[in-house]
Enzyme design. Structure first.
Site, PDB file in Angstrom:
ATOM      1  N   THR A  54       0.871  -1.173   0.000  1.00  0.00           N
ATOM      2  CA  THR A  54       0.000   0.000   0.000  1.00  0.00           C
ATOM      3  C   THR A  54       0.910   1.226   0.000  1.00  0.00           C
ATOM      4  O   THR A  54       2.137   1.091  -0.051  1.00  0.00           O
ATOM      5  CB  THR A  54      -0.855   0.037   1.283  1.00  0.00           C
ATOM      6  OG1 THR A  54       0.026   0.253   2.406  1.00  0.00           O
ATOM      7  CG2 THR A  54      -1.635  -1.247   1.490  1.00  0.00           C
ATOM      8  N   THR A 143      -1.438  -2.957  19.569  1.00  0.00           N
ATOM      9  CA  THR A 143      -1.095  -1.595  19.981  1.00  0.00           C
ATOM     10  C   THR A 143      -1.724  -1.256  21.330  1.00  0.00           C
ATOM     11  O   THR A 143      -2.793  -1.787  21.665  1.00  0.00           O
ATOM     12  CB  THR A 143      -1.594  -0.605  18.906  1.00  0.00           C
ATOM     13  OG1 THR A 143      -1.591   0.714  19.448  1.00  0.00           O
ATOM     14  CG2 THR A 143      -3.022  -0.902  18.467  1.00  0.00           C
ATOM     15  N   ASP A 144      -1.084  -0.337  22.044  1.00  0.00           N
ATOM     16  CA  ASP A 144      -1.675   0.121  23.311  1.00  0.00           C
ATOM     17  C   ASP A 144      -2.956   0.918  23.071  1.00  0.00           C
ATOM     18  O   ASP A 144      -3.713   1.176  24.012  1.00  0.00           O
ATOM     19  CB  ASP A 144      -0.666   0.954  24.117  1.00  0.00           C
ATOM     20  CG  ASP A 144      -0.182   2.210  23.392  1.00  0.00           C
ATOM     21  OD1 ASP A 144      -0.528   2.408  22.210  1.00  0.00           O
ATOM     22  OD2 ASP A 144       0.551   3.000  24.023  1.00  0.00           O
ATOM     23  N   GLU A 145      -3.200   1.337  21.814  1.00  0.00           N
ATOM     24  CA  GLU A 145      -4.383   2.168  21.550  1.00  0.00           C
ATOM     25  C   GLU A 145      -5.686   1.416  21.784  1.00  0.00           C
ATOM     26  O   GLU A 145      -6.747   2.030  21.896  1.00  0.00           O
ATOM     27  CB  GLU A 145      -4.321   2.740  20.125  1.00  0.00           C
ATOM     28  CG  GLU A 145      -3.062   3.567  19.943  1.00  0.00           C
ATOM     29  CD  GLU A 145      -3.042   4.482  18.738  1.00  0.00           C
ATOM     30  OE1 GLU A 145      -4.102   4.899  18.264  1.00  0.00           O
ATOM     31  OE2 GLU A 145      -1.926   4.788  18.279  1.00  0.00           O
ATOM     32  N   TYR A 168      -9.271   3.082  13.809  1.00  0.00           N
ATOM     33  CA  TYR A 168      -8.050   2.254  13.801  1.00  0.00           C
ATOM     34  C   TYR A 168      -7.976   1.396  15.054  1.00  0.00           C
ATOM     35  O   TYR A 168      -7.822   0.168  14.968  1.00  0.00           O
ATOM     36  CB  TYR A 168      -6.806   3.169  13.708  1.00  0.00           C
ATOM     37  CG  TYR A 168      -5.517   2.474  14.108  1.00  0.00           C
ATOM     38  CD1 TYR A 168      -4.972   1.457  13.328  1.00  0.00           C
ATOM     39  CD2 TYR A 168      -4.846   2.839  15.290  1.00  0.00           C
ATOM     40  CE1 TYR A 168      -3.787   0.813  13.707  1.00  0.00           C
ATOM     41  CE2 TYR A 168      -3.664   2.203  15.666  1.00  0.00           C
ATOM     42  CZ  TYR A 168      -3.144   1.189  14.877  1.00  0.00           C
ATOM     43  OH  TYR A 168      -1.982   0.551  15.256  1.00  0.00           O
ATOM     44  N   LYS A 172      -8.085  -2.780  15.557  1.00  0.00           N
ATOM     45  CA  LYS A 172      -7.003  -3.572  16.181  1.00  0.00           C
ATOM     46  C   LYS A 172      -7.540  -4.351  17.388  1.00  0.00           C
ATOM     47  O   LYS A 172      -7.161  -5.507  17.615  1.00  0.00           O
ATOM     48  CB  LYS A 172      -5.856  -2.657  16.614  1.00  0.00           C
ATOM     49  CG  LYS A 172      -5.080  -2.005  15.483  1.00  0.00           C
ATOM     50  CD  LYS A 172      -4.304  -2.965  14.594  1.00  0.00           C
ATOM     51  CE  LYS A 172      -3.120  -3.598  15.265  1.00  0.00           C
ATOM     52  NZ  LYS A 172      -2.331  -4.430  14.319  1.00  0.00           N
ATOM     53  N   ASN A 198       6.012   3.903  18.280  1.00  0.00           N
ATOM     54  CA  ASN A 198       7.368   3.615  17.808  1.00  0.00           C
ATOM     55  C   ASN A 198       7.934   4.812  17.037  1.00  0.00           C
ATOM     56  O   ASN A 198       7.194   5.576  16.423  1.00  0.00           O
ATOM     57  CB  ASN A 198       7.352   2.450  16.815  1.00  0.00           C
ATOM     58  CG  ASN A 198       7.140   1.100  17.461  1.00  0.00           C
ATOM     59  OD1 ASN A 198       7.773   0.126  17.077  1.00  0.00           O
ATOM     60  ND2 ASN A 198       6.256   1.001  18.436  1.00  0.00           N
TER      61      ASN A 198
HETATM   62  P1  NAD Z   1       2.962   0.701   8.402  1.00  0.00           P
HETATM   63  O1  NAD Z   1       1.714   1.407   8.000  1.00  0.00           O
HETATM   64  O2  NAD Z   1       4.265   1.405   8.279  1.00  0.00           O
HETATM   65  O3  NAD Z   1       3.098  -0.664   7.582  1.00  0.00           O
HETATM   66  C1  NAD Z   1       2.030  -1.509   7.337  1.00  0.00           C
HETATM   67  C2  NAD Z   1       2.431  -2.491   6.231  1.00  0.00           C
HETATM   68  O4  NAD Z   1       1.340  -3.389   6.013  1.00  0.00           O
HETATM   69  C3  NAD Z   1       2.740  -1.803   4.882  1.00  0.00           C
HETATM   70  O5  NAD Z   1       3.923  -2.343   4.339  1.00  0.00           O
HETATM   71  C4  NAD Z   1       1.530  -2.163   4.037  1.00  0.00           C
HETATM   72  O6  NAD Z   1       1.829  -2.248   2.637  1.00  0.00           O
HETATM   73  C5  NAD Z   1       1.127  -3.517   4.606  1.00  0.00           C
HETATM   74  N1  NAD Z   1      -0.286  -3.829   4.377  1.00  0.00           N
HETATM   75  C6  NAD Z   1      -1.356  -3.012   4.592  1.00  0.00           C
HETATM   76  N2  NAD Z   1      -2.483  -3.649   4.232  1.00  0.00           N
HETATM   77  C7  NAD Z   1      -2.128  -4.899   3.820  1.00  0.00           C
HETATM   78  C8  NAD Z   1      -2.845  -6.015   3.347  1.00  0.00           C
HETATM   79  N3  NAD Z   1      -4.175  -5.992   3.232  1.00  0.00           N
HETATM   80  N4  NAD Z   1      -2.168  -7.136   3.002  1.00  0.00           N
HETATM   81  C9  NAD Z   1      -0.804  -7.172   3.112  1.00  0.00           C
HETATM   82  N5  NAD Z   1      -0.078  -6.131   3.542  1.00  0.00           N
HETATM   83  C10 NAD Z   1      -0.733  -5.009   3.895  1.00  0.00           C
HETATM   84  O7  NAD Z   1       2.701   0.220   9.900  1.00  0.00           O
HETATM   85  P2  NAD Z   1       3.732   0.059  11.105  1.00  0.00           P
HETATM   86  O8  NAD Z   1       3.835   1.342  11.823  1.00  0.00           O
HETATM   87  O9  NAD Z   1       4.940  -0.643  10.629  1.00  0.00           O
HETATM   88  O10 NAD Z   1       2.889  -0.925  12.039  1.00  0.00           O
HETATM   89  C11 NAD Z   1       3.028  -2.341  11.935  1.00  0.00           C
HETATM   90  C12 NAD Z   1       2.120  -3.010  12.947  1.00  0.00           C
HETATM   91  O11 NAD Z   1       2.465  -2.569  14.265  1.00  0.00           O
HETATM   92  C13 NAD Z   1       0.647  -2.669  12.767  1.00  0.00           C
HETATM   93  O12 NAD Z   1      -0.099  -3.843  13.001  1.00  0.00           O
HETATM   94  C14 NAD Z   1       0.366  -1.623  13.828  1.00  0.00           C
HETATM   95  O13 NAD Z   1      -0.977  -1.685  14.252  1.00  0.00           O
HETATM   96  C15 NAD Z   1       1.312  -2.063  14.928  1.00  0.00           C
HETATM   97  N6  NAD Z   1       1.794  -1.005  15.829  1.00  0.00           N
HETATM   98  C16 NAD Z   1       2.341   0.147  15.305  1.00  0.00           C
HETATM   99  C17 NAD Z   1       2.830   1.108  16.188  1.00  0.00           C
HETATM  100  C18 NAD Z   1       3.493   2.367  15.661  1.00  0.00           C
HETATM  101  O14 NAD Z   1       3.849   3.245  16.464  1.00  0.00           O
HETATM  102  N7  NAD Z   1       3.718   2.516  14.382  1.00  0.00           N
HETATM  103  C19 NAD Z   1       2.735   0.927  17.569  1.00  0.00           C
HETATM  104  C20 NAD Z   1       2.159  -0.261  18.056  1.00  0.00           C
HETATM  105  C21 NAD Z   1       1.701  -1.221  17.168  1.00  0.00           C
HETATM  106  P1  TYD Z   2       0.631   9.674  15.510  1.00  0.00           P
HETATM  107  O1  TYD Z   2       2.074   9.647  15.143  1.00  0.00           O
HETATM  108  O2  TYD Z   2      -0.391   9.771  14.443  1.00  0.00           O
HETATM  109  O3  TYD Z   2       0.375   8.404  16.444  1.00  0.00           O
HETATM  110  P2  TYD Z   2      -0.955   7.992  17.295  1.00  0.00           P
HETATM  111  O4  TYD Z   2      -2.032   8.952  17.044  1.00  0.00           O
HETATM  112  O5  TYD Z   2      -1.263   6.644  16.754  1.00  0.00           O
HETATM  113  O6  TYD Z   2      -0.513   7.986  18.712  1.00  0.00           O
HETATM  114  O7  TYD Z   2       0.398  10.919  16.485  1.00  0.00           O
HETATM  115  C1  TYD Z   2       1.096  11.035  17.698  1.00  0.00           C
HETATM  116  C2  TYD Z   2       0.566  12.262  18.418  1.00  0.00           C
HETATM  117  O8  TYD Z   2       0.887  13.434  17.653  1.00  0.00           O
HETATM  118  C3  TYD Z   2      -0.942  12.273  18.567  1.00  0.00           C
HETATM  119  O9  TYD Z   2      -1.287  12.843  19.821  1.00  0.00           O
HETATM  120  C4  TYD Z   2      -1.418  13.194  17.451  1.00  0.00           C
HETATM  121  C5  TYD Z   2      -0.282  14.172  17.313  1.00  0.00           C
HETATM  122  N1  TYD Z   2      -0.066  14.736  15.950  1.00  0.00           N
HETATM  123  C6  TYD Z   2      -0.040  16.134  15.752  1.00  0.00           C
HETATM  124  O10 TYD Z   2      -0.176  16.927  16.698  1.00  0.00           O
HETATM  125  N2  TYD Z   2       0.146  16.593  14.478  1.00  0.00           N
HETATM  126  C7  TYD Z   2       0.294  15.763  13.412  1.00  0.00           C
HETATM  127  O11 TYD Z   2       0.440  16.247  12.262  1.00  0.00           O
HETATM  128  C8  TYD Z   2       0.287  14.340  13.637  1.00  0.00           C
HETATM  129  C9  TYD Z   2       0.450  13.372  12.495  1.00  0.00           C
HETATM  130  C10 TYD Z   2       0.107  13.877  14.928  1.00  0.00           C
END
Ligand code: NAD
Ligand code: TYD
Length: 353
Positions: A54, A143-145, A168, A172, A198
């Site tokens: 994606t 996720t903690d969300e 979202y 999850k 992260n």
């Molecule tokens: P990301 O959006 O960077 O990556 C998601 C990946 O999944 C992409 O490579 C995308 O192409 C692929 N994808 C999406 N839909 C798909 C489908 N239908 N089939 C196959 N592949 C598909 O996300 P991320 O930040 O790397 O997060 C990875 C996981 O960790 C997620 O499950 C997210 O909920 C979880 N997570 C993320 C965070 C964070 O801070 N980013 C924190 C806690 C948990």
């Molecule tokens: P984000 O990185 O989207 O993670 P999550 O909402 O999943 O925790 O956002 C982190 C925090 O930053 C959240 O409180 C929303 C805020 N935020 C802004 O203030 N401005 C922005 O443009 C974005 C993307 C996030």
């Protein structure tokens, strides 16, 4: 090492059986860091990376892994059960680590359908195949969300009731409950991780930290939602991935493990820190309309994974955030390419006045 045909029914030096691991979403931020880490540190693992590519998926993240013989990439959708079935059968998958997801809260507010499609239906397809093929482990990366929002005090533990607030987070939470139900009903060896926010290399610049770094570097306004005092608990991506690896190997089936580094920061603190590191003026900060239903505070109690599995975060925030900013400084080409396409359209819609 002997590899028999394409099935990876492999014996390595010490005759330990190879783990044939389906990593989903391995071209995204966390999944690519995980794949690169595992392939550079172990030889008992064959990784099949299934990713739909994606807007968030990027094969450039996997450059260091793409030529390894114990790695293969398949472009495809986790919702496609024929494809998933074929992959399980062809590659004799015996472990699944499910990173694939639509992962951005703001996008889920703009349109939720794809979130439920991928995060819920997709996870169901993977769980059903895992049940049919009797996998040894299914790791659901969550996720903690899913816990909702905290006030000024308190921490999320694994016993905090689920109370997801965004589309979202609710998708999850649904996937988590389904994965745990498969464990309860069918005995599928499921483990769930719930990690906090992260940061690190290869994060798509829709998320707070890379968005602010890139806007500052481009002398664009830094859009801070609401009063900027929402709190997130930050963890460097390698610490999350070491936790995921440990839970995969040693987690007790049917259990949930919270993952967090005890690094709470308000958004405005993060934004000011980035500006100061880059020697940019705070005049670039722009307070914009708040996110609908914006969770106020997340904070993780990671006692369980620490005491039961011996995990603790290794990266200090001050050093790891500097490393992250330096990575974006050194990888301008990477993010220029990433923001050149669909991202511009999304940005216009999300940040329109
Ligand atoms: P990301 O959006 O960077 O990556 C998601 C990946 O999944 C992409 O490579 C995308 O192409 C692929 N994808 C999406 N839909 C798909 C489908 N239908 N089939 C196959 N592949 C598909 O996300 P991320 O930040 O790397 O997060 C990875 C996981 O960790 C997620 O499950 C997210 O909920 C979880 N997570 C993320 C965070 C964070 O801070 N980013 C924190 C806690 C948990
Ligand atoms: P984000 O990185 O989207 O993670 P999550 O909402 O999943 O925790 O956002 C982190 C925090 O930053 C959240 O409180 C929303 C805020 N935020 C802004 O203030 N401005 C922005 O443009 C974005 C993307 C996030």
């Amino acid at each position: 090492m002997i590899i028999i045909g394409e099935s990876h029914l492999t014996l390595i030096g010490n005759y330990k059986q190879m783990k044939n691991v389906l990593v989903t979403g391995g071209a995204g931020f966390i999944g690519s860091n995980f794949t690169n880490h595992i392939l550079s540190s172990r030889e008992d693992v064959f990784i099949v990376n299934l990713d739909k590519l994606t807007y968030a998926g990027n094969l450039e993240n996997l450059k260091e892994s793409e030529h390894r013989r114990n790695y293969t990439f398949i472009k495809g959708d986790i919702c496609n059960h024929e494809l998933v079935d074929y992959i399980f059968s062809k590659h004799r998958i015996n472990h699944v680590i499910n990173f694939a997801a639509e992962s951005h809260v703001d996008r889920s507010i703009l349109g939720s359908e794809v979130f439920f499609q991928t995060n819920v239906i997709g996870t169901n397809v993977l769980l059903e195949a895992s049940r049919r093929y009797e996998v040894e482990r299914f790791v659901q990366i969550s996720t903690d969300e899913v816990y909702g929002s905290l006030g000024a005090e308190g921490l999320f533990t694994e016993r905090t009731p689920l109370s997801p607030n965004s589309p979202y987070a609710s998708s999850k939470a649904s996937a988590d409950m389904m994965a745990l139900a498969f464990q309860h009903t069918y005995g599928l060896p499921v483990v769930v991780t719930r990690c906090s926010n992260n940061y690190g290399p290869f994060q798509f610049p829709e998320k707070l930290i890379p968005l602010m770094i890139i806007n500052a570097l481009s002398n664009k306004k830094l859009p801070v939602y609401g009063d900027g005092l929402n709190v997130r608990d930050w963890i460097y991506v390698t610490d999350h991935n070491k936790a995921a690896e440990l839970v995969w190997e040693k987690g007790k089936m049917g259990e949930i493990y919270n993952v967090g580094a005890k690094q709470e920061m308000t958004n405005i603190e993060i934004v000011k820190l980035i500006l100061s590191y880059l020697n940019k003026s705070e005049d670039l900060i722009e307070f914009v309309k708040d996110r609908p239903g914006h969770d106020r505070r997340y904070a993780i109690d990671a006692t369980k994974i620490n005491t039961e599995l011996g995990w603790k975060p290794l990266q200090k925030f001050e050093e790891a955030i500097a490393k992250t900013i330096d990575w974006y400084l050194a990888n301008k080409l990477w993010w220029e390419r990433v923001i050149s396409g669909e991202y511009q359209e999304y940005y216009e819609i999300q940040y329109e006045k």
